[in-house]
Write a protein that holds these residues in place. Structure first.
Motif, mmCIF file in Angstrom:
data_model
loop_
_atom_site.group_PDB
_atom_site.id
_atom_site.type_symbol
_atom_site.label_atom_id
_atom_site.label_comp_id
_atom_site.label_asym_id
_atom_site.label_seq_id
_atom_site.Cartn_x
_atom_site.Cartn_y
_atom_site.Cartn_z
ATOM 1 N N TYR A 136 0.815 -1.213 0.000
ATOM 2 C CA TYR A 136 0.000 0.000 0.000
ATOM 3 C C TYR A 136 0.854 1.271 0.000
ATOM 4 N N ASN A 137 2.128 1.142 0.423
ATOM 5 C CA ASN A 137 3.007 2.299 0.518
ATOM 6 C C ASN A 137 3.986 2.404 -0.648
ATOM 7 N N LEU A 138 3.768 1.596 -1.693
ATOM 8 C CA LEU A 138 4.655 1.608 -2.850
ATOM 9 C C LEU A 138 4.168 2.593 -3.909
ATOM 10 N N SER A 139 5.074 3.043 -4.739
ATOM 11 C CA SER A 139 4.676 3.849 -5.891
ATOM 12 C C SER A 139 3.893 2.973 -6.860
ATOM 13 N N TYR A 140 3.223 3.609 -7.809
ATOM 14 C CA TYR A 140 2.406 2.878 -8.777
ATOM 15 C C TYR A 140 3.227 1.815 -9.501
ATOM 16 N N GLU A 141 4.364 2.203 -10.035
ATOM 17 C CA GLU A 141 5.180 1.276 -10.815
ATOM 18 C C GLU A 141 5.807 0.197 -9.944
ATOM 19 N N ASP A 142 6.214 0.545 -8.725
ATOM 20 C CA ASP A 142 6.797 -0.453 -7.831
ATOM 21 C C ASP A 142 5.755 -1.472 -7.390
ATOM 22 N N GLU A 143 4.546 -1.000 -7.137
ATOM 23 C CA GLU A 143 3.490 -1.934 -6.742
ATOM 24 C C GLU A 143 3.106 -2.842 -7.906
ATOM 25 N N LYS A 144 3.075 -2.291 -9.089
ATOM 26 C CA LYS A 144 2.751 -3.100 -10.267
ATOM 27 C C LYS A 144 3.790 -4.192 -10.466
ATOM 28 N N LYS A 145 5.058 -3.864 -10.282
ATOM 29 C CA LYS A 145 6.118 -4.860 -10.409
ATOM 30 C C LYS A 145 6.005 -5.908 -9.297
ATOM 31 N N PHE A 146 5.691 -5.471 -8.091
ATOM 32 C CA PHE A 146 5.535 -6.378 -6.947
ATOM 33 C C PHE A 146 4.445 -7.419 -7.221
ATOM 34 N N ILE A 147 3.335 -6.974 -7.755
ATOM 35 C CA ILE A 147 2.229 -7.890 -8.063
ATOM 36 C C ILE A 147 2.590 -8.802 -9.226
ATOM 37 N N LYS A 148 3.139 -8.210 -10.283
ATOM 38 C CA LYS A 148 3.460 -8.994 -11.482
ATOM 39 C C LYS A 148 4.547 -10.032 -11.206
ATOM 40 N N ASP A 149 5.524 -9.699 -10.392
ATOM 41 C CA ASP A 149 6.566 -10.663 -10.065
ATOM 42 C C ASP A 149 5.977 -11.889 -9.371
ATOM 43 N N GLY A 150 5.003 -11.663 -8.495
ATOM 44 C CA GLY A 150 4.341 -12.784 -7.831
ATOM 45 C C GLY A 150 3.561 -13.642 -8.810
ATOM 46 N N VAL A 151 2.883 -12.983 -9.738
ATOM 47 C CA VAL A 151 2.138 -13.706 -10.772
ATOM 48 C C VAL A 151 3.074 -14.537 -11.633
ATOM 49 N N ASP A 152 4.179 -13.943 -12.040
ATOM 50 C CA ASP A 152 5.134 -14.644 -12.898
ATOM 51 C C ASP A 152 5.719 -15.869 -12.193
ATOM 52 N N ALA A 153 5.961 -15.750 -10.890
ATOM 53 C CA ALA A 153 6.494 -16.888 -10.138
ATOM 54 C C ALA A 153 5.510 -18.051 -10.155
ATOM 55 N N ILE A 154 4.233 -17.743 -9.998
ATOM 56 C CA ILE A 154 3.198 -18.783 -10.006
ATOM 57 C C ILE A 154 3.058 -19.399 -11.392
ATOM 58 N N LYS A 155 3.001 -18.559 -12.423
ATOM 59 C CA LYS A 155 2.842 -19.064 -13.791
ATOM 60 C C LYS A 155 4.027 -19.931 -14.209
ATOM 61 N N LYS A 156 5.222 -19.481 -13.895
ATOM 62 C CA LYS A 156 6.410 -20.222 -14.276
ATOM 63 C C LYS A 156 6.474 -21.577 -13.572
ATOM 64 N N THR A 157 6.028 -21.611 -12.328
ATOM 65 C CA THR A 157 6.154 -22.816 -11.508
ATOM 66 C C THR A 157 5.018 -23.807 -11.736
ATOM 67 N N THR A 158 3.811 -23.300 -11.886
ATOM 68 C CA THR A 158 2.629 -24.175 -11.929
ATOM 69 C C THR A 158 1.951 -24.224 -13.287
ATOM 70 N N GLY A 159 2.199 -23.240 -14.146
ATOM 71 C CA GLY A 159 1.499 -23.160 -15.421
ATOM 72 C C GLY A 159 0.133 -22.525 -15.298
ATOM 73 N N PHE A 160 -0.253 -22.146 -14.089
ATOM 74 C CA PHE A 160 -1.569 -21.554 -13.840
ATOM 75 C C PHE A 160 -1.462 -20.036 -13.894
ATOM 76 N N ASN A 161 -2.403 -19.396 -14.572
ATOM 77 C CA ASN A 161 -2.430 -17.940 -14.654
ATOM 78 C C ASN A 161 -3.380 -17.384 -13.600
ATOM 79 N N PRO A 162 -2.869 -16.784 -12.541
ATOM 80 C CA PRO A 162 -3.749 -16.292 -11.468
ATOM 81 C C PRO A 162 -4.657 -15.166 -11.939
ATOM 82 N N VAL A 163 -5.930 -15.237 -11.544
ATOM 83 C CA VAL A 163 -6.886 -14.172 -11.868
ATOM 84 C C VAL A 163 -7.462 -13.534 -10.610
#
Length: 306
Positions: A136-163
């Motif tokens: 909640y205290n991150l800049s727009y771009e930093d928060e977007k990267k924080f969320i996307k990095d988590g998504v990418d970790a899940i997709k790369k590991t499981t093949g599942f695209n989180p929604v």
């Protein structure tokens, strides 16, 4: 507290034999759910252990001297991926239900085989940030990267695209929903305001809220309030009984949350199985993943809009 715990014996409460319905979507008169369910139960299974920072919150007193690592606390978290999630996965299979697993990116990368097993067993992988850091205290771009990095970790590991998305302690920021919409998410759960899903507008587009609850949450009750397992289960049962009564005339959803190192203990898994069998004995009760609930909500023109 002992007196309260002794009021109800969970063994006798759930002792009646029940039939576990593998497809309990029985049409119910006056159902408000599009699929004919009377009440939908949504189970969350947090996959966080292994991704926690040093000296993270735990049952141990926070009295470590600075500069030292709380090693016993680390083993408490290790229990989550060594014992907790495997035990819960077997329990879900035996009960015939599918759940939503909110996965922290760093936890997934540390235990990729377990993350993939969750998905391979038919459960939903939802995003839970890249780490335990606040967003909640991150800049727009930093928060977007924080969320996307988590998504990418899940997709790369499981093949599942989180929604679906769950912020750390539900504390999203002012930009979080805009970012989720931009990244292609379909819903978030960081909202306690209703007992049914609803639609909001984000970036002038529909976005679903699948509400969460801290009333039926093991980290709040078991760890935070030191509930015994019978107190926890009796509280969730009371919530279910009331929502089932209301569901005769209203769209109702029950949310229950289990954390890997808490909900996966032998005692919790045992009483959870008893509780779910009790729920399954009621006509029209369905257990659904949150992505399924969100998809139904998008298609239903009668849902609440805010």
């Amino acid at each position: 507290m002992i007196g309260v715990a002794g009021l109800v014996d969970p063994v006798t409460t759930f002792a009646a034999p029940v039939q576990i319905n593998q497809n309990p979507e029985t049409k119910v008169e006056n159902s408000k759910w599009a699929d004919g369910s009377r009440l939908i139960v949504s189970v969350s299974m947090q996959f966080e252990a292994g991704g926690q920072p040093d000296n993270a919150e735990s049952p141990f007193p926070r009295n470590m001297e600075k500069g030292y690592v709380d090693l016993p606390s680390s083993t408490w978290y290790e229990y989550g991926y060594k014992e907790g999630i495997p035990r819960m996965l077997d329990n879900w299979d035996q009960l015939g239900i599918k759940v939503t697993s909110h996965m922290v990116g760093t936890a997934v990368l540390k235990n990729p085989a377990l993350a993939k097993e969750i998905v391979d067993r038919g459960h939903e992988a939802a995003a839970h940030g890249m780490s335990w850091n606040s967003q909640y205290n991150l800049s727009y771009e930093d928060e977007k990267k924080f969320i996307k990095d988590g998504v990418d970790a899940i997709k790369k590991t499981t093949g599942f695209n989180p929604v679906g998305y769950n912020a750390n302690w539900l504390r999203r920021g002012e930009n979080t929903l805009k970012i989720l919409q931009e990244l292609g998410f379909k819903y978030h759960i960081d909202d306690l305001s209703r007992d049914e899903p609803f639609i909001i507008k984000v970036n002038n587009k529909d976005f679903v809220v699948v509400p969460y609850s801290i009333r039926c949450n093991d980290i709040v009750l078991i760890e935070g309030k030191n509930f015994s397992v019978d107190q926890f289960i009796n509280q969730v049962k009371a919530e279910f009984d009331q929502l089932y009564k209301e569901s005769a005339n209203k769209r109702r959803q029950l949310s229950i949350s289990f954390h890997d190192r808490i909900g996966g203990t032998p005692q919790m898994v045992k009483v959870t199985a008893d509780l779910i069998k009790y729920m399954q004995s009621h006509k029209g009760v369905s257990f659904k993943r949150k992505d399924e609930i969100a998809e139904m909500t998008y298609r239903d023109r009668t849902v609440v809009r805010e």
